[in-house]
Design an enzyme around this catalytic site. Structure first.
Site, PDB file in Angstrom:
ATOM      1  N   ARG A 104     -13.452  26.807 -25.258  1.00 22.99           N
ATOM      2  CA  ARG A 104     -14.760  27.244 -25.182  1.00 22.99           C
ATOM      3  C   ARG A 104     -14.686  28.647 -25.962  1.00 22.99           C
ATOM      4  NH1 ARG A 104     -18.355  28.438 -19.885  1.00 22.99           N
ATOM      5  NH2 ARG A 104     -18.712  26.316 -20.069  1.00 22.99           N
ATOM      6  N   HIS A 131     -22.785  21.921 -25.856  1.00 25.12           N
ATOM      7  CA  HIS A 131     -22.234  21.760 -24.847  1.00 25.12           C
ATOM      8  C   HIS A 131     -22.154  20.292 -24.529  1.00 25.12           C
ATOM      9  CE1 HIS A 131     -20.259  22.939 -21.271  1.00 25.12           C
ATOM     10  NE2 HIS A 131     -21.119  23.454 -20.699  1.00 25.12           N
ATOM     11  N   GLN A 134     -21.268  19.084 -20.811  1.00 25.19           N
ATOM     12  CA  GLN A 134     -22.313  19.140 -19.781  1.00 25.19           C
ATOM     13  C   GLN A 134     -23.338  17.928 -19.875  1.00 25.19           C
ATOM     14  OE1 GLN A 134     -22.954  21.861 -17.721  1.00 25.19           O
ATOM     15  NE2 GLN A 134     -24.001  20.320 -16.652  1.00 25.19           N
ATOM     16  N   ASP A 220     -32.225  25.990 -18.396  1.00 25.03           N
ATOM     17  CA  ASP A 220     -30.879  26.752 -18.489  1.00 25.03           C
ATOM     18  C   ASP A 220     -31.090  28.041 -18.460  1.00 25.03           C
ATOM     19  OD1 ASP A 220     -28.349  27.433 -18.784  1.00 25.03           O
ATOM     20  OD2 ASP A 220     -27.920  26.552 -20.638  1.00 25.03           O
ATOM     21  N   CYS A 260     -27.696  23.114 -15.465  1.00 26.12           N
ATOM     22  CA  CYS A 260     -26.240  23.091 -15.914  1.00 26.12           C
ATOM     23  C   CYS A 260     -25.361  24.296 -14.993  1.00 26.12           C
ATOM     24  CB  CYS A 260     -25.837  23.431 -17.329  1.00 26.12           C
ATOM     25  SG  CYS A 260     -26.086  24.712 -18.060  1.00 26.12           S
ATOM     26  N   ARG A 288     -19.068  16.789 -13.671  1.00 29.13           N
ATOM     27  CA  ARG A 288     -18.307  17.218 -14.744  1.00 29.13           C
ATOM     28  C   ARG A 288     -16.853  16.816 -14.539  1.00 29.13           C
ATOM     29  NH1 ARG A 288     -20.039  22.142 -17.280  1.00 29.13           N
ATOM     30  NH2 ARG A 288     -18.052  21.480 -18.614  1.00 29.13           N
TER      31      ARG A 288
HETATM   32  N1  NVA Z   1     -26.158  28.071 -22.398  1.00 23.44           N
HETATM   33  C1  NVA Z   1     -25.254  28.705 -21.264  1.00 23.44           C
HETATM   34  C2  NVA Z   1     -24.429  27.563 -20.461  1.00 23.44           C
HETATM   35  C3  NVA Z   1     -23.689  28.059 -19.448  1.00 23.44           C
HETATM   36  C4  NVA Z   1     -22.817  26.882 -18.907  1.00 23.44           C
HETATM   37  C5  NVA Z   1     -24.452  29.636 -22.079  1.00 23.44           C
HETATM   38  O1  NVA Z   1     -24.145  29.216 -23.056  1.00 23.44           O
HETATM   39  O2  NVA Z   1     -24.280  30.561 -21.398  1.00 23.44           O
HETATM   40  N1   CP Z   2     -22.046  24.721 -16.687  1.00 24.91           N
HETATM   41  C1   CP Z   2     -20.840  25.204 -17.120  1.00 24.91           C
HETATM   42  O1   CP Z   2     -20.222  24.943 -18.143  1.00 24.91           O
HETATM   43  O2   CP Z   2     -20.627  26.176 -16.242  1.00 24.91           O
HETATM   44  P1   CP Z   2     -19.426  27.306 -16.489  1.00 24.91           P
HETATM   45  O3   CP Z   2     -20.046  28.165 -17.384  1.00 24.91           O
HETATM   46  O4   CP Z   2     -19.232  28.044 -14.987  1.00 24.91           O
HETATM   47  O5   CP Z   2     -18.200  26.333 -16.987  1.00 24.91           O
END
Ligand code: NVA
Ligand code: CP
Length: 305
Positions: A104, A131, A134, A220, A260, A288
Site C-alpha cells: 500500500r 484499489h 477492493q 467513498d 469501501c 476482502r
Molecule cells: N479512497 C480511500 C480508500 C481507503 C480504503 C483512500 O485512498 O484513502
Molecule cells: N477499504 C480499505 O481498504 O480499508 P483499509 O484502509 O482499512 O484497509
C-alpha cells in the site's frame, strides 16, 4: 509457473475473475465450516504499508495465516524505506526472502518499480490511483446478493479516486455500466481510467441523475489518504454529493449500497443509508478476506481446480 502480479484491475481476464470467484466461494465455505485449508504452508507474505489500514492489513494477514502461511507487517516508519532506501533495492531484498508481497503506497509508479524488480508476485493493496482488491471484493459481494453484475448499472457518487478508477476498469471487463458523478474539477482522469464507450461509462453533472435506476450505489470518502491538505476545500466542493435516503430512492427498488470504508457519516453518506437495509458494507468488508485468499492462492499456485 509464469510470474504474475496484481497491480490493477485490468491484470486479469473475465474468465480469470470467474475462476477467482469460484475459488472464493469454496474458500469462504471452508472458513464458515471451520474446515482447515492449508495450501500455503511455508509460504510467507510481506505486507508493506506506507499508509494506514484496518481492513487491508487484517484481511491479508488473517487470510495468509488461514491458508497455512505466515505474514509479516512492514511500515515505512519501521523500515529503511522511510529513510530513503530506493524502492528497487527494497524489492530485491524483500523478494529474496518471501514468496509474495502486498504493498500500500502513494503513486502507482512506486508499486510498478517494485514489481519490475521483484522475483515474486506483487499485489496492489491501494495506491493513489487504484484499489483493485477492493473492487474484487465489491463485485463478489454484489454477485452474492444479486447474481451476475453483467448488464447492471453501478452509480459512483463523489470523488474520482483510486476506488472509482478500479470500478472504471472493472466495467469493461464485467460488461456493466458505470455512472459517475463528481463535482466540477474532480472528474475522472481519462489517462488513468482509459477510454470507455458509453455502454460502460457515463458521466453525470447531477448525482441524482447518476443514481437514477442504479442496481448499486457506491461512494467513498471525499478526502483520500495523501490528500489531507485539501480537506477543507473538498468538504465545501463535495457537500451536494452525499448519498442519502432521497438518492437511494432514485436508484432501482432493489439497489444495494456499498462503501469501501472507513466512512464518514454525515459527509459522503448519511447514517440512515450506511446503517440501513440496503447497505451491504459489512459483507463487503468481510469479502476482502475471502477474495484475497483466492487471489493469493491463484498467484502462488495457479489454477488448483
Ligand atoms: N479512497 C480511500 C480508500 C481507503 C480504503 C483512500 O485512498 O484513502
Ligand atoms: N477499504 C480499505 O481498504 O480499508 P483499509 O484502509 O482499512 O484497509
Amino acid at each position: 509457473m509464469k510470474l504474475r502480479h496484481y497491480l490493477q484491475f485490468s491484470e486479469f481476464s473475465r474468465a480469470e475473475y470467474e475462476y477467482l470467484f469460484e475459488r472464493t466461494r469454496w474458500i469462504k465455505a471452508q472458513f464458515k465450516q471451520y474446515k482447515r485449508y492449508h495450501p500455503l504452508v511455508d509460504r510467507t507474505l510481506a505486507m508493506i504499508f506506507e499508509k494506514q489500514s484496518t481492513r487491508t492489513r487484517l484481511s491479508f494477514e488473517a487470510g495468509m495465516q488461514q491458508l497455512g502461511g505466515a505474514a509479516i507487517f512492514l511500515s515505512t516508519r519501521d523500515t529503511q524505506l522511510g529513510r530513503g532506501e530506493p524502492v528497487e533495492d527494497m524489492a530485491q531484498v524483500v523478494s529474496r526472502m518471501v514468496d509474495i508481497v502486498m504493498i500500500r503506497t502513494f503513486e502507482q509508479d512506486i508499486l510498478e518499480r517494485f514489481a519490475n524488480v521483484s522475483r515474486v508476485p506483487v499485489i496492489n493493496g491501494l495506491t493513489n490511483e487504484y484499489h483493485p482488491c477492493q473492487v474484487i471484493g465489491d463485485i463478489f459481494t454484489f454477485t452474492e446478493h444479486r447474481g451476475p453484475i453483467t448488464g447492471k448499472t453501478v452509480a459512483w457518487i463523489g470523488d474520482s479516486n483510486n476506488v472509482c478508477n478500479s470500478w472504471m476498469k472493472a466495467a469493461a471487463i464485467f460488461d456493466f455500466t458505470l455512472h459517475v458523478s463528481t463535482p466540477p474539477g474532480y472528474e475522472v482522469e481519462a489517462e488513468r481510467a482509459g477510454a470507455y464507450d458509453a455502454r460502460h461509462y457515463r458521466h453525470f453533472a447531477d448525482p441524482m441523475d447518476a443514481a437514477h435506476g442504479a442496481d448499486l450505489v457506491t461512494t467513498d470518502v471525499w478526502t483520500s489518504m495523501g490528500f489531507e491538505a485539501e480537506d477543507a476545500e473538498r468538504k465545501r466542493d463535495f457537500s451536494d454529493w452525499q448519498v442519502d435516503a432521497d438518492m437511494m430512492k432514485r436508484a432501482g427498488p432493489d439497489a444495494l449500497f456499498m462503501h469501501c470504508l472507513p466512512a464518514h457519516r454525515g459527509e459522503e453518506v448519511s447514517a440512515d443509508v450506511i446503517d440501513g437495509p440496503q447497505s451491504v458494507v459489512w459483507d463487503e468488508a468481510e469479502n476482502r478476506l475471502h477474495t484475497q485468499k483466492a487471489l493469493m492462492e491463484f498467484l502462488l499456485l495457479g489454477k488448483v481446480a
